[in-house]
Write a protein that holds these residues in place. Structure first.
Motif, PDB file in Angstrom:
ATOM      1  N   ARG A  82      42.572  33.710  33.717  1.00 49.85           N
ATOM      2  CA  ARG A  82      42.207  35.022  33.178  1.00 49.85           C
ATOM      3  C   ARG A  82      43.437  35.696  32.588  1.00 49.85           C
ATOM      4  NH1 ARG A  82      39.924  36.624  38.655  1.00 49.85           N
ATOM      5  NH2 ARG A  82      37.947  35.517  38.744  1.00 49.85           N
ATOM      6  N   GLY A  83      43.278  36.212  31.378  1.00 46.94           N
ATOM      7  CA  GLY A  83      44.390  36.937  30.766  1.00 46.94           C
ATOM      8  C   GLY A  83      45.318  36.016  30.008  1.00 46.94           C
ATOM      9  N   MET A  88      39.704  39.221  27.500  1.00 45.26           N
ATOM     10  CA  MET A  88      38.393  39.876  27.482  1.00 45.26           C
ATOM     11  C   MET A  88      38.494  41.291  26.937  1.00 45.26           C
ATOM     12  SD  MET A  88      35.351  39.566  30.083  1.00 45.26           S
ATOM     13  CE  MET A  88      33.762  40.263  29.670  1.00 45.26           C
ATOM     14  N   PHE A  90      36.145  44.888  26.354  1.00 44.84           N
ATOM     15  CA  PHE A  90      34.950  45.492  26.946  1.00 44.84           C
ATOM     16  C   PHE A  90      34.294  46.499  26.030  1.00 44.84           C
ATOM     17  CE2 PHE A  90      37.960  44.282  30.156  1.00 44.84           C
ATOM     18  CZ  PHE A  90      37.197  43.486  30.982  1.00 44.84           C
ATOM     19  N   ALA A  96      38.185  51.786  29.729  1.00 47.87           N
ATOM     20  CA  ALA A  96      38.697  50.448  30.052  1.00 47.87           C
ATOM     21  C   ALA A  96      40.204  50.444  30.298  1.00 47.87           C
ATOM     22  CB  ALA A  96      38.342  49.461  28.947  1.00 47.87           C
ATOM     23  N   LEU A  97      40.881  51.551  29.968  1.00 45.18           N
ATOM     24  CA  LEU A  97      42.333  51.605  30.177  1.00 45.18           C
ATOM     25  C   LEU A  97      42.654  52.489  31.377  1.00 45.18           C
ATOM     26  CD1 LEU A  97      43.379  52.068  26.457  1.00 45.18           C
ATOM     27  CD2 LEU A  97      43.808  50.062  27.852  1.00 45.18           C
ATOM     28  N   GLN A 106      50.683  48.727  29.952  1.00 43.39           N
ATOM     29  CA  GLN A 106      49.431  47.999  30.182  1.00 43.39           C
ATOM     30  C   GLN A 106      49.350  46.714  29.361  1.00 43.39           C
ATOM     31  OE1 GLN A 106      45.812  50.304  31.067  1.00 43.39           O
ATOM     32  NE2 GLN A 106      46.985  52.117  30.555  1.00 43.39           N
ATOM     33  N   VAL A 107      49.905  46.746  28.148  1.00 39.69           N
ATOM     34  CA  VAL A 107      49.891  45.510  27.359  1.00 39.69           C
ATOM     35  C   VAL A 107      50.925  44.530  27.926  1.00 39.69           C
ATOM     36  CG1 VAL A 107      50.203  44.497  25.071  1.00 39.69           C
ATOM     37  CG2 VAL A 107      49.095  46.714  25.292  1.00 39.69           C
ATOM     38  N   GLU A 109      51.800  44.274  30.891  1.00 38.02           N
ATOM     39  CA  GLU A 109      51.334  43.788  32.190  1.00 38.02           C
ATOM     40  C   GLU A 109      50.710  42.393  32.078  1.00 38.02           C
ATOM     41  OE1 GLU A 109      48.241  46.151  33.874  1.00 38.02           O
ATOM     42  OE2 GLU A 109      48.403  45.215  35.838  1.00 38.02           O
ATOM     43  N   THR A 110      49.923  42.188  31.000  1.00 40.71           N
ATOM     44  CA  THR A 110      49.296  40.877  30.811  1.00 40.71           C
ATOM     45  C   THR A 110      50.364  39.783  30.822  1.00 40.71           C
ATOM     46  OG1 THR A 110      47.660  41.944  29.399  1.00 40.71           O
ATOM     47  CG2 THR A 110      47.786  39.546  29.283  1.00 40.71           C
ATOM     48  N   MET A 161      45.857  43.888  24.757  1.00 42.54           N
ATOM     49  CA  MET A 161      46.041  43.359  26.116  1.00 42.54           C
ATOM     50  C   MET A 161      45.420  41.974  26.227  1.00 42.54           C
ATOM     51  SD  MET A 161      45.393  46.619  28.643  1.00 42.54           S
ATOM     52  CE  MET A 161      43.707  46.202  28.672  1.00 42.54           C
TER      53      MET A 161
ATOM     54  N   ASP B 210      36.023  51.187  35.195  1.00 45.02           N
ATOM     55  CA  ASP B 210      36.115  50.086  34.232  1.00 45.02           C
ATOM     56  C   ASP B 210      37.515  49.474  34.158  1.00 45.02           C
ATOM     57  OD1 ASP B 210      33.502  50.348  33.622  1.00 45.02           O
ATOM     58  OD2 ASP B 210      33.794  51.373  31.715  1.00 45.02           O
ATOM     59  N   PHE B 211      38.543  50.321  34.306  1.00 43.03           N
ATOM     60  CA  PHE B 211      39.893  49.764  34.121  1.00 43.03           C
ATOM     61  C   PHE B 211      40.288  48.799  35.243  1.00 43.03           C
ATOM     62  CE2 PHE B 211      40.708  53.969  36.055  1.00 43.03           C
ATOM     63  CZ  PHE B 211      41.416  53.588  37.173  1.00 43.03           C
ATOM     64  N   THR B 214      39.180  45.613  33.883  1.00 36.35           N
ATOM     65  CA  THR B 214      40.153  45.200  32.872  1.00 36.35           C
ATOM     66  C   THR B 214      41.341  44.516  33.538  1.00 36.35           C
ATOM     67  OG1 THR B 214      39.545  47.197  31.663  1.00 36.35           O
ATOM     68  CG2 THR B 214      41.468  46.001  30.881  1.00 36.35           C
ATOM     69  N   ALA B 217      40.501  41.103  34.540  1.00 34.41           N
ATOM     70  CA  ALA B 217      40.375  40.215  33.378  1.00 34.41           C
ATOM     71  C   ALA B 217      41.741  39.804  32.844  1.00 34.41           C
ATOM     72  CB  ALA B 217      39.564  40.902  32.280  1.00 34.41           C
ATOM     73  N   LYS B 218      42.780  40.622  33.128  1.00 33.98           N
ATOM     74  CA  LYS B 218      44.133  40.261  32.715  1.00 33.98           C
ATOM     75  C   LYS B 218      44.728  39.205  33.620  1.00 33.98           C
ATOM     76  CE  LYS B 218      45.756  44.832  31.535  1.00 33.98           C
ATOM     77  NZ  LYS B 218      46.851  45.779  31.802  1.00 33.98           N
ATOM     78  N   GLY B 219      44.104  38.979  34.773  1.00 36.47           N
ATOM     79  CA  GLY B 219      44.611  37.976  35.693  1.00 36.47           C
ATOM     80  C   GLY B 219      45.164  38.562  36.978  1.00 36.47           C
TER      81      GLY B 219
END
Lengths: 529, 314
Positions: A82-83, A88, A90, A96-97, A106-107, A109-110, A161, B210-211, B214, B217-219
């Motif tokens: 995942r990621g 993904m 949404f 979603a943030l 947040q970006v 972080e991935t 992200m 929701d976050f 998220t 989903a980022k892992g």
């Protein structure tokens, strides 16, 4: 072998069977769109891929991604995928943030979760990715917070992200449903570009055929947890087989049969209307700055006419509605209802409000869940001086419910017992009960599935034929406005930029903003030809 | 953030002025002449008048308010009507019992509440959640004087781990802390129960946002998402409760102070009210109001540190 292959997928949550025997595939560099109405299982199919399922879910069958069976992997291996390999996006960019972290964090972080780079490098990757999705450094530094961005910009951050580590597969669950038409087409263009540039596969979930038809290579139509038809996009459009597919296409471009002709007498006249909002004070002293939400708007709505008002979020259409409904005082101009004028500094009085009712977008939030339908439907009676009581009240409630295709017995039920479409019928019954002449429909069909939407549009057309109702139809959905209105107004930044007969506006738009809106709006009719 | 802080400071100053006016005038309109009260009913009118002049009671209302306020700012709280000693001295000894007690209790309450609240939210529906919910229900329900007596009879009398009451002063910090431990724990228990429940429900709300999906989903692992995304977002209601609890603990510990024979602010203000020692009441109430407003200010600043969306509003 394809990048993603789903074979005979079954899913149950508790005792409920959600998916029965779903099979589909996504190839690298290709877009597979899954189309279906609510409850079709399209989102759950997507969540099966990265195994982010609700508690108590049991999935069987095969989900082969990159030659591994996702259903057989343990949680740590899934977290690694995942990621990194599966990104993904949404539906709801507004939520979603994480509201308390900067977009840069947040970006990055991935990248950091997967240990792909050191912190400074991760921030550099975040910067590059944000640039790639159209958020340049000058206006969108990494230190921005989500609440400082619009819906479309937030969705770009969510996409950044998801693609920061250049995944092999991107899953997008209704990525543009919550966005305006022009933003929607920009986001779809962006997704398409990223697929081409990175050669990733895209599994695109949507309820809107029009949105995906332009971009998808492959279309899968789902209904009630089953795949009813799938194939190459062009093929599906030319040779659709399944009756449900055909019905879905028909409903998407449904035009209700309208016979009523508007009279010459106006029911609502708005002249040079101005609505200002006070903004937060910049300094401790001095007047608060103002924001002009509605600027010098004039129009006239005739008896029996259906008038459309289109515009993107923030254009002032809801503010205009609130002023007409008498919920807020106006700062300039006037509103006349049946010839009675309301001037600046006043709100529309109760005696005039009787002639108008409103139906809102959200069929779930606009009812008090603790009241029975009878009480909900009879709420507008408080606008009358001599509201009926006893048997007369009951008869009025039954009449209103039957007029919208519900039953008199439904009056004793609670609102949670009804589906979204039924709720919207009840909302219309509530509007009809005091026999208004004008109904304001504020995005009244926007949250409904296409087949339900077609039914509600038919109902509205029939009611206006029978009762001579006037409609002010507010929507961001141009195809719906085209289907149900005689005239249409286009609003931008508080100003009506264009107004005229609906067909004329749609065929020969004069103002450049109208042209941009129409160009951005997906249209199935063009594709069918 | 700087503008936000300045605005909050301004609001703090305005609240203090408003509170001081309210307290002063409420005490003013209470019937009864303090001078006559102090001298007793047999005193001559001359003696009463003389005392009134000495106490400044013969001056106008505005002049007396100004005298009181300017005194407060300089640390001069006036002279107690009953004991004829400076109020500042009386308060000073008491504050160093009540303030550490409140802070100690709050620390214990937070240390208990955070882990069990987080545990209950993370393992929703499990036996751990069930245990936490049941235990905190009990913690809120048990009257603290009863719990205090049980604690004293077991931990202090039977096992002699803590002292049963009294306060030795801060000359020996260890002994002082030991004397405060039992009362602080008794005070902390119901507060911790409330705080743990707030923490749990606030976290559960945040976990369904929701976050959080998220983040997964980022892992992020379930635990990673909880630590990096849920906790900070769940803090706002928790901070509100902590602020309220501190204000309550500072002066609301009368019963516990009485049970453990602690010379705190609560018991002092109680005595002052029964003796009509209005100058003490006035000054101590003002001091408590100041503490509450200061805590509110600190909580507001913490809100803004936690949530960037609050920084623009003020």
């Amino acid at each position: 072998m394809s990048l993603l292959e789903i074979n005979g997928l079954k899913l149950s949550i508790g005792a409920a069977e959600i998916l029965h025997d779903v099979s589909l595939s996504v190839d690298a560099g290709q877009i597979t769109a899954v189309i279906g109405e609510s409850g079709s299982g399209k989102s759950m199919t997507a969540y099966c891929v990265n195994q982010l399922l609700p508690r108590g879910s049991v999935a069987e069958g095969q989900v082969q991604f990159n030659c591994q069976n996702m259903l057989a992997l343990d949680e740590p291996s899934l977290c690694n995928i995942r990621g990194k390999d599966i990104g993904m996006v949404f539906q709801e960019p507004m939520t979603a943030l994480n509201p308390v972290q900067t977009i840069g964090a947040q970006v990055a972080e991935t990248v950091l979760i997967h240990g792909a780079a050191s912190k400074p490098e991760a921030l550099k990757i975040a910067r590059d990715t944000l640039n790639r999705v159209g958020l340049p450094e000058a206006q969108f530094p990494l230190s921005r917070y989500p609440h400082e961005l619009s819906g479309g910009q937030r969705q770009r951050v969510v996409i950044a992200m998801a693609i920061a580590l250049r995944p092999k597969l991107l899953i997008a669950d209704e990525p543009t449903t919550a966005l305006d038409v022009t933003t929607q087409s920009q986001i779809m263009d962006l997704l398409k570009r990223l697929v081409q540039e990175d050669g990733m596969g895209l599994l695109l979930i949507s309820h809107d055929l029009g949105v995906v038809a332009d971009v998808a290579d492959h279309i899968v139509i789902m209904r009630k947890g089953k795949v009813v038809e799938q194939g190459a996009t062009q093929h599906i459009f030319k040779h659709m087989q399944h009756p449900y597919t055909k019905a879905l296409f028909e409903a998407s471009s449904h035009k209700p049969d309208r016979k009523a002709k508007p009279l010459d007498a106006p029911i609502l006249e708005v002249k040079n209307l101005i609505r200002d909002y006070a903004l937060p004070r910049k300094s401790l002293f001095g007047p608060a700055p103002k924001f002009r939400a509605v600027n010098d708007v004039s129009f006239c709505l005739k008896k029996g006419e259906s008038l459309g008002l289109v515009g993107e979020s923030g254009c002032g259409k809801s503010t205009l509605t609130r002023a007409i409904l008498g919920l807020e005082a106006i700062q300039g101009g006037s509103i006349s209802i049946n010839g009675v004028e309301v001037k600046a500094g006043h709100t529309v009085p109760r005696t005039l409000r009787r002639n108008m009712q409103v139906v809102f977008q959200d069929p779930y939030g606009s009812f008090n869940p603790r009241h029975k339908v009878a009480r909900l439907v009879s709420e507008p009676f408080h606008l009358l001086d001599d509201a009926p009581t006893g048997a007369a009240r009951k008869a009025a409630i039954s009449e209103a419910l039957e007029a919208v295709g519900m039953q008199a017995a439904d009056a004793d039920k609670y609102i949670h017992e009804f589906s979204g479409g039924q709720r919207q019928r009840i909302a219309i019954a509530r509007a009809l009960i005091i026999k208004p002449e004008l109904i304001i429909l504020d995005e009244a069909v926007s949250a409904l599935d296409v087949s339900i939407r077609a039914q509600i549009l038919d109902l509205l057309a029939a009611l206006s034929d029978k009762l001579g109702l006037s409609y002010l139809f507010i929507s961001h959905d141009l195809s719906v406005v085209r289907a149900i209105t005689d005239r249409v107004m286009v609003m931008k930044s508080g100003v009506i930029v264009e107004e005229g007969p609906t067909e004329a506006i749609f065929q020969t738009p004069q103002h450049e903003y109208t042209r941009a809106l129409l160009a951005a709006a997906p249209s199935l009719e063009d594709l069918m030809q | 953030m700087l503008i936000f802080t300045l605005k909050r400071l301004l609001s703090l100053a305005l609240s203090l002025i408003a509170a001081s006016v309210a307290i002063f005038f409420v005490v003013e309109i209470i019937p009864g002449d303090p001078a006559r009260l102090m001298l007793g009913i047999n005193a001559t009118q001359d003696a009463v008048d003389a005392l009134r002049t000495q106490m400044g009671l013969d001056q106008g209302v505005m002049a007396r308010y100004w005298l009181w306020i300017s005194g407060l700012v300089q640390g001069d709280f006036g002279i107690s009507y009953t004991y004829r000693v400076p109020v500042a001295e009386m308060v000073q000894g008491r504050v160093w019992v009540s303030l550490p007690l409140a802070m100690y209790a709050l620390l214990l309450s937070t240390l208990i509440a955070f882990p069990i609240g987080i545990l209950a939210a993370a393992k929703r529906g499990s036996w751990a959640d069930w245990l936490v919910m049941g235990g905190t229900q009990l913690g809120v329900a048990i009257p603290n004087f009863w719990f205090a007596m049980i604690m004293v009879s077991i931990l202090a009398i039977k096992y002699q781990l803590f002292s049963a009451g009294g306060f030795p002063g801060w000359d020996d910090p260890l002994a002082a802390m030991k004397a405060l431990t039992l009362p602080a724990f008794v005070l902390a228990l119901p507060q911790a129960s409330i705080l743990a429940r707030v923490m749990r429900s606030s976290l559960l709300d945040t976990l369904s946002e929701d976050f959080m999906r998220t983040a997964r989903a980022k892992g992020r692992t379930a635990r990673g998402a909880m630590v990096h995304h849920a906790l900070r977002n769940a803090m706002i209601p928790v901070l509100t409760i902590i602020g309220l609890q501190f204000s309550f603990l500072l002066a609301g510990a009368i019963i516990i102070e009485k049970i453990f024979f602690l010379p705190g602010l609560g018991s002092m203000i109680f005595t002052a009210i029964t003796q009509r020692d209005l100058i003490v009441v006035e000054s101590v109430v003002m001091l408590l109001v100041f503490a509450v407003i200061l805590v509110t200010f600190l909580v507001d600043i913490t809100y803004a540190l936690v949530d960037p969306r609050l920084r623009r509003r003020a």
